[in-house]
Write an enzyme that holds these catalytic residues in place. Sequence first.
Site, short mmCIF file in Angstrom:
data_model
loop_
_atom_site.label_atom_id
_atom_site.label_comp_id
_atom_site.label_asym_id
_atom_site.label_seq_id
_atom_site.Cartn_x
_atom_site.Cartn_y
_atom_site.Cartn_z
CB SER A 139 -0.84 0.13 1.43
OG SER A 139 -1.42 1.16 1.30
CE1 TYR A 152 -3.88 -2.01 5.46
CE2 TYR A 152 -3.08 0.04 4.86
CZ TYR A 152 -3.83 -1.15 4.75
OH TYR A 152 -4.14 -1.58 3.17
#
Length: 266
Positions: A139, A152
Amino acid sequence: MSRVLVTGAASGLGAALTAAFRARGEEVLATDVAYGVASTGSTDEEGPTSSSDGPTLGLDITSDDDWAAARAWVEAHWGGLDMLVNNAGVAGGGRIDVAAIDEWQWILDVNLLGVVRGCRTFTPVFKQQRSGRIVNVASLAGLVHPAGMASYNTVKAGVVALTETLGHELAPYGVHASVVCPSYFRTNLMASLRGNDKALGAVVTQLVESSPLTADDIAAAVLAGIDAGDELILPDPAARAAYALKLRDRPAYDAQMRHQAARLPR
């Protein structure tokens, strides 16, 4: 024609990647926990099921047994693998004093160790072939680290580091590694979101749902990056701009991140 295994293929980017690979004639084993329980590697009725598009296999990326079954099927039916796409993952995050430690353990096991397990499973196959490609979907959060997303950001940064490491480590065997770092795009990823920080989750969900980009947009850019041999694939303009700012003007990047942090729910 390449032989490709995609994880998290039942929906979102995984489904888009699977469709894009198949549309250009690649053989794809689509795997996902949603497809059920993986076999123990047998080649009879306990093995993968076949749809009109191609084979599917139940694969929980946190299960060593499921990974072993996937490798057994690949070796029995294809005799090898050309590309492993570690796409499966979950959404998480939360401010450091709000997110619980069990949330950290969950997202580490899925988003980082799930990728590690896949790479460990198929590296011996690639080494023996002296060819292959690993594509790990991380990501933009692996490169650019907004406040409120510590868990995350951490696991996605780990996937970036893992991929770079494997690119160096496996190069002598003719094996290449690429990492994909998209920004926000519309997908069902937020359905997997869990955790105590509900306010932060609502903010991130809105960013995902309001993105003009679809999973198909990202998949097309990923395939283009793979074809170009890119080791770092930034598949959308927002991702490229954010990472470029960090590299070019760190004070401006830090100021932007702190401005974002000041707007977090209190």
